[in-house]
Scaffold this motif. Structure first.
Motif, PDB file in Angstrom:
ATOM      1  N   PRO A 343       0.814  -1.229   0.000  1.00  0.00           N
ATOM      2  CA  PRO A 343       0.000   0.000   0.000  1.00  0.00           C
ATOM      3  C   PRO A 343       0.843   1.271   0.000  1.00  0.00           C
ATOM      4  CG  PRO A 343      -0.914  -1.608   1.532  1.00  0.00           C
ATOM      5  CD  PRO A 343       0.398  -2.161   1.062  1.00  0.00           C
ATOM      6  N   GLU A 344       2.012   1.233   0.664  1.00  0.00           N
ATOM      7  CA  GLU A 344       2.873   2.414   0.706  1.00  0.00           C
ATOM      8  C   GLU A 344       3.354   2.798  -0.682  1.00  0.00           C
ATOM      9  OE1 GLU A 344       3.457  -0.412   2.300  1.00  0.00           O
ATOM     10  OE2 GLU A 344       3.094   0.000   4.425  1.00  0.00           O
ATOM     11  N   LEU A 345       3.578   1.790  -1.545  1.00  0.00           N
ATOM     12  CA  LEU A 345       4.017   2.064  -2.912  1.00  0.00           C
ATOM     13  C   LEU A 345       2.903   2.762  -3.689  1.00  0.00           C
ATOM     14  CD1 LEU A 345       6.263   1.555  -5.076  1.00  0.00           C
ATOM     15  CD2 LEU A 345       5.018  -0.543  -5.670  1.00  0.00           C
ATOM     16  N   VAL A 346       1.685   2.243  -3.567  1.00  0.00           N
ATOM     17  CA  VAL A 346       0.548   2.855  -4.257  1.00  0.00           C
ATOM     18  C   VAL A 346       0.335   4.278  -3.757  1.00  0.00           C
ATOM     19  CG1 VAL A 346      -1.929   2.667  -4.710  1.00  0.00           C
ATOM     20  CG2 VAL A 346      -0.519   0.598  -4.611  1.00  0.00           C
ATOM     21  N   GLU A 347       0.443   4.478  -2.453  1.00  0.00           N
ATOM     22  CA  GLU A 347       0.225   5.809  -1.870  1.00  0.00           C
ATOM     23  C   GLU A 347       1.294   6.797  -2.329  1.00  0.00           C
ATOM     24  OE1 GLU A 347       0.179   4.749   2.206  1.00  0.00           O
ATOM     25  OE2 GLU A 347      -1.880   3.963   2.154  1.00  0.00           O
ATOM     26  N   PHE A 348       2.529   6.322  -2.533  1.00  0.00           N
ATOM     27  CA  PHE A 348       3.585   7.204  -3.040  1.00  0.00           C
ATOM     28  C   PHE A 348       3.223   7.749  -4.411  1.00  0.00           C
ATOM     29  CE2 PHE A 348       7.290   7.616  -5.842  1.00  0.00           C
ATOM     30  CZ  PHE A 348       8.008   8.612  -5.185  1.00  0.00           C
ATOM     31  N   PHE A 349       2.781   6.879  -5.303  1.00  0.00           N
ATOM     32  CA  PHE A 349       2.430   7.350  -6.643  1.00  0.00           C
ATOM     33  C   PHE A 349       1.166   8.210  -6.632  1.00  0.00           C
ATOM     34  CE2 PHE A 349       5.448   4.057  -7.893  1.00  0.00           C
ATOM     35  CZ  PHE A 349       6.170   4.759  -8.851  1.00  0.00           C
ATOM     36  N   HIS A 350       0.251   7.918  -5.732  1.00  0.00           N
ATOM     37  CA  HIS A 350      -0.905   8.811  -5.588  1.00  0.00           C
ATOM     38  C   HIS A 350      -0.446  10.211  -5.199  1.00  0.00           C
ATOM     39  CE1 HIS A 350      -4.036   5.389  -4.807  1.00  0.00           C
ATOM     40  NE2 HIS A 350      -3.597   5.434  -6.043  1.00  0.00           N
ATOM     41  N   ALA A 351       0.541  10.291  -4.298  1.00  0.00           N
ATOM     42  CA  ALA A 351       1.045  11.594  -3.880  1.00  0.00           C
ATOM     43  C   ALA A 351       1.632  12.359  -5.062  1.00  0.00           C
ATOM     44  CB  ALA A 351       2.095  11.421  -2.781  1.00  0.00           C
ATOM     45  N   LEU A 352       2.240  11.648  -5.996  1.00  0.00           N
ATOM     46  CA  LEU A 352       2.793  12.293  -7.191  1.00  0.00           C
ATOM     47  C   LEU A 352       1.714  12.732  -8.166  1.00  0.00           C
ATOM     48  CD1 LEU A 352       5.514  11.289  -6.104  1.00  0.00           C
ATOM     49  CD2 LEU A 352       6.029  10.412  -8.387  1.00  0.00           C
ATOM     50  N   GLY A 353       0.494  12.216  -7.963  1.00  0.00           N
ATOM     51  CA  GLY A 353      -0.577  12.516  -8.906  1.00  0.00           C
ATOM     52  C   GLY A 353      -0.713  11.475  -9.996  1.00  0.00           C
ATOM     53  N   VAL A 354      -0.040  10.321  -9.839  1.00  0.00           N
ATOM     54  CA  VAL A 354      -0.172   9.208 -10.779  1.00  0.00           C
ATOM     55  C   VAL A 354      -1.377   8.372 -10.349  1.00  0.00           C
ATOM     56  CG1 VAL A 354       0.910   7.102 -11.671  1.00  0.00           C
ATOM     57  CG2 VAL A 354       2.293   9.159 -11.289  1.00  0.00           C
ATOM     58  N   PRO A 355      -2.361   8.192 -11.231  1.00  0.00           N
ATOM     59  CA  PRO A 355      -3.617   7.519 -10.848  1.00  0.00           C
ATOM     60  C   PRO A 355      -3.477   6.001 -10.782  1.00  0.00           C
ATOM     61  CG  PRO A 355      -3.710   8.100 -13.160  1.00  0.00           C
ATOM     62  CD  PRO A 355      -2.405   8.657 -12.631  1.00  0.00           C
ATOM     63  N   LEU A 356      -2.635   5.525  -9.871  1.00  0.00           N
ATOM     64  CA  LEU A 356      -2.330   4.101  -9.779  1.00  0.00           C
ATOM     65  C   LEU A 356      -3.374   3.362  -8.950  1.00  0.00           C
ATOM     66  CD1 LEU A 356      -0.388   1.748 -10.319  1.00  0.00           C
ATOM     67  CD2 LEU A 356       0.912   2.454  -8.298  1.00  0.00           C
ATOM     68  N   GLY A 357      -3.857   2.256  -9.488  1.00  0.00           N
ATOM     69  CA  GLY A 357      -4.820   1.435  -8.769  1.00  0.00           C
ATOM     70  C   GLY A 357      -4.488  -0.034  -8.883  1.00  0.00           C
ATOM     71  N   PRO A 373     -11.540   1.455  -9.490  1.00  0.00           N
ATOM     72  CA  PRO A 373     -11.948   2.323 -10.584  1.00  0.00           C
ATOM     73  C   PRO A 373     -11.164   3.625 -10.586  1.00  0.00           C
ATOM     74  CG  PRO A 373     -13.666   2.215  -8.909  1.00  0.00           C
ATOM     75  CD  PRO A 373     -12.615   1.234  -8.517  1.00  0.00           C
ATOM     76  N   PRO A 374     -10.844   4.172 -11.761  1.00  0.00           N
ATOM     77  CA  PRO A 374     -10.112   5.440 -11.831  1.00  0.00           C
ATOM     78  C   PRO A 374     -10.823   6.528 -11.025  1.00  0.00           C
ATOM     79  CG  PRO A 374     -10.271   4.442 -14.010  1.00  0.00           C
ATOM     80  CD  PRO A 374     -11.147   3.630 -13.100  1.00  0.00           C
ATOM     81  N   GLY A 375     -10.042   7.267 -10.255  1.00  0.00           N
ATOM     82  CA  GLY A 375     -10.606   8.343  -9.457  1.00  0.00           C
ATOM     83  C   GLY A 375     -11.110   7.922  -8.101  1.00  0.00           C
ATOM     84  N   ASP A 376     -11.086   6.614  -7.808  1.00  0.00           N
ATOM     85  CA  ASP A 376     -11.575   6.125  -6.519  1.00  0.00           C
ATOM     86  C   ASP A 376     -10.652   5.039  -5.988  1.00  0.00           C
ATOM     87  OD1 ASP A 376     -13.149   5.798  -4.289  1.00  0.00           O
ATOM     88  OD2 ASP A 376     -14.605   4.497  -5.284  1.00  0.00           O
ATOM     89  N   PRO A 377      -9.362   5.368  -5.797  1.00  0.00           N
ATOM     90  CA  PRO A 377      -8.402   4.337  -5.361  1.00  0.00           C
ATOM     91  C   PRO A 377      -8.594   3.959  -3.904  1.00  0.00           C
ATOM     92  CG  PRO A 377      -7.363   6.485  -5.387  1.00  0.00           C
ATOM     93  CD  PRO A 377      -8.742   6.688  -5.941  1.00  0.00           C
ATOM     94  N   ARG A 378      -8.401   2.708  -3.614  1.00  0.00           N
ATOM     95  CA  ARG A 378      -8.452   2.204  -2.241  1.00  0.00           C
ATOM     96  C   ARG A 378      -7.194   1.367  -2.004  1.00  0.00           C
ATOM     97  NH1 ARG A 378     -13.858   2.888  -0.498  1.00  0.00           N
ATOM     98  NH2 ARG A 378     -14.694   4.531  -1.867  1.00  0.00           N
ATOM     99  N   PRO A 379      -6.074   2.013  -1.662  1.00  0.00           N
ATOM    100  CA  PRO A 379      -4.822   1.268  -1.458  1.00  0.00           C
ATOM    101  C   PRO A 379      -5.002   0.122  -0.471  1.00  0.00           C
ATOM    102  CG  PRO A 379      -4.401   3.624  -1.452  1.00  0.00           C
ATOM    103  CD  PRO A 379      -5.903   3.465  -1.455  1.00  0.00           C
ATOM    104  N   GLY A 380      -4.404  -1.008  -0.823  1.00  0.00           N
ATOM    105  CA  GLY A 380      -4.533  -2.203   0.012  1.00  0.00           C
ATOM    106  C   GLY A 380      -5.631  -3.129  -0.451  1.00  0.00           C
ATOM    107  N   THR A 381      -6.510  -2.631  -1.344  1.00  0.00           N
ATOM    108  CA  THR A 381      -7.553  -3.482  -1.906  1.00  0.00           C
ATOM    109  C   THR A 381      -7.323  -3.627  -3.404  1.00  0.00           C
ATOM    110  OG1 THR A 381      -9.258  -1.908  -2.689  1.00  0.00           O
ATOM    111  CG2 THR A 381      -9.095  -2.269  -0.311  1.00  0.00           C
TER     112      THR A 381
END
Length: 570
Positions: A343-357, A373-381
């Motif tokens: 989840p920390e990896l996904v959250e890092f890219f979210h912080a950059l503004g990369v829409p990673l899911g 879904p794009p625009g509604d990320p839930r890191p860890g799921t």
């Protein structure tokens, strides 16, 4: 015009609609338009027909990511044949097994693979080796195959005979516990998968993406090959993973999906550049990323104050520059899958503004079945079911899936098919999951991999291994052992590129610190009490890893049994 029912119809429609638009690119800048692509498909199909390929026959492909793969594969399925890809890293004995069971008579390849293939053909039905990159002894050049095509071959009649229920391709599963199975993906199944893709991601001909994963994996076929055919996207072929960073910054794709290790390397590249930067610049960048980590979730939830929104806006120019540096400044859909992403990896890219899911799928489901879904990320799921998919959770926590893109079955293995798909059409995935109140699914682990220690505590080794990998970019693979034991120990394999210029003592200290840090994020029973750093190299397709980088746990525990015992006795 009614919806296309087969990938043949889909391809012909796309090529007719956008004949002069670019379809396939190479990293060197070569371009194949849709009209040229269609012309090549028809020509190669005629040549394959001349070699005796007929409806229902299999055609093997052993190619890197190059336009000729797309041409040869399309040509074969336009004949109603079943093209399938071989992993380029398979040893001869495994190549022999796959080819013999598939009964392919034609194998399309490159000259570089001929030495290993010649050691693999005994006991198979392969009668024709066809090379796409020039003549070679014992093989026929593709151009010569095309030149020898029968003049009376009716290409249009051939592809119009293909039915939705016909098999489009075979995907050979990784086989973590033994021999791989050949998953039969149909035209109808992949069409349904692409319908879901369209509804969820809104892909159009304006999108661009890269093909760099093996075509033997469902991810590349679905997200690159068939998506390109369906939506008329611009697809760039990247034949060597080392070329991926340059390809990203050159193409600047709007769609990008990769396994977690690729995302980890992108982050490591940014971290390394930042470490070498001027201290003032480093402080600025770290501050902006920290601001985005702190306030980004609030922006997505719509709960920021005006002051917080202004603070986040002030960080955006720096974040935009970071996205541009890795080639994802235009990306609107980014996916990680095939293995759990920390989840920390996904959250890092979210912080950059990369829409990673995160997403989850199986070969047996023709691609993805669950996705954030794009625009509604839930890191860890891994998100919720894609359109058309339905899920159930069995009493023991196993995820069951029913979908129109379910495989036809495992080729020539009805008993195994019946074990996987119950009489009501539910696929028993083998994954244990939890589902939250909004329907988001969290993968706990493979059912067969759960650790139960001597105290009766059930634990997910995948979760523990993910925390370990997330604690240090030096760790490429982690294998946690603890079933029937009083505590957990770990075998750690290093990332060769990350440690190449590091002193051994420094690496050992950093790994020890990473394990200590990981333990702070694990419950007491989950914690790793001892670890060993392995100096061996684990190659994809070797004894320890599948070609898709999944660990063969039983083989690893058997090979390192003595080392594991020593971790428990010291």
């Amino acid at each position: 015009m009614p919806d296309a029912a087969t990938l043949c119809e889909t391809f012909q429609r796309t090529a007719a609609t956008r004949p002069q638009a670019p379809a396939l690119h190479t990293v060197q800048g070569d371009v194949l338009t849709w009209a040229q692509y269609a012309e090549r498909v028809a020509s190669v199909a005629a040549g394959l027909h001349g070699l005796g390929v007929r409806h229902g026959d299999t055609v093997a492909l052993m190619l890197t990511n190059r336009p000729e793969f797309h041409v040869a594969d399309c040509a074969a399925f336009h004949l109603g044949a079943i093209p399938f890809s071989l992993y380029n890293t398979l040893p001869p004995d495994q190549l022999t097994d796959v080819l013999a069971r598939a009964r392919a008579r034609v194998l399309v390849t490159e000259r570089r693979f001929l030495p290993v293939l010649r050691r693999s053909l005994t006991g198979t039905d392969v009668a024709h080796l066809v090379t796409v990159d020039g003549p070679a002894e014992g093989a026929t050049e593709l151009a010569a195959v095309e030149a020898a095509a029968p003049a009376d071959f009716d290409f249009g009649a051939a592809w119009r005979r293909v039915r939705p229920g016909d098999v489009l391709t075979l995907i050979h599963t990784s086989g973590t516990t033994g021999r791989s199975k050949a998953v039969e993906v149909t035209h109808a199944g992949m069409t349904a998968q692409l319908d879901a893709t369209e509804q969820l991601l809104g892909i159009t001909h304006e999108d661009s993406h890269l093909s760099f994963l093996p075509a033997a994996h469902i991810a590349d076929r679905w997200a690159s090959h068939y998506t390109n055919i369906r939506f008329g996207t611009r697809l760039t072929c990247v034949p060597d993973l080392k070329e991926l960073p340059d390809a990203l910054t050159s193409v600047r794709p709007t769609l990008f999906g990769a396994v977690p290790v690729v995302w980890q390397r992108l982050k490591a590249g940014l971290d390394a550049a930042l470490a070498a930067a001027d201290p003032g610049l480093r402080t600025l960048v770290e501050g902006c990323v920290g601001t985005a980590r702190r306030l980004g979730p609030g922006r997505r939830a719509g709960t920021l104050t005006a002051e917080q929104a202004e603070e986040l806006d002030a960080a955006e120019p720096v974040l935009a520059e970071l996205r541009k540096r890795i080639g994802l400044d235009r990306a609107r859909v980014c996916v990680t899958g095939a293995a759990p992403a920390p989840p920390e990896l996904v959250e890092f890219f979210h912080a950059l503004g990369v829409p990673l899911g995160d997403a989850w799928g199986m070969s047996e489901l023709s691609g993805m079945a669950l996705m954030n879904p794009p625009g509604d990320p839930r890191p860890g799921t891994v998100g919720r079911p894609v359109p058309g998919a339905r899920i159930r959770v069995a009493e023991d926590g196993e995820l069951l899936v029913k979908a129109p893109f379910l495989m036809r079955g495992y080729r020539d293995e009805p008993d195994l098919t019946a074990q996987a798909v119950d009489p009501d059409g539910w696929l028993h995935t083998g994954d244990l999951v939890t589902v939250d109140g909004e329907g988001n699914v969290t993968i706990v682990d493979r059912k067969k991999d759960i650790i139960i220690n001597t105290g009766g505590k059930n634990m997910s080794p995948t979760r523990i291994e993910g925390v370990l990998r997330g604690a240090s970019p030096l760790i490429a693979h982690a294998v946690v052992v603890g079933d029937g034991r009083p505590c957990n120990v770990a075998l750690l394999v290093l990332d060769r590129e990350a440690v190449a210029a590091r002193a051994t003592a420094d690496v050992e200290r950093e790994i020890a610190a990473a394990v200590e840090d990981a333990n702070t994020r694990l419950s007491r029973p989950e914690r790793v009490r001892a670890h060993a750093i392995l100096r061996d190299t684990w190659e994809p397709g070797g004894p320890e890893l599948t070609v898709t980088l999944k660990v063969r746990r039983a083989a690893v525990e058997q090979r390192y049994a003595q080392l594991i015992e020593s971790l428990y006795t010291h």
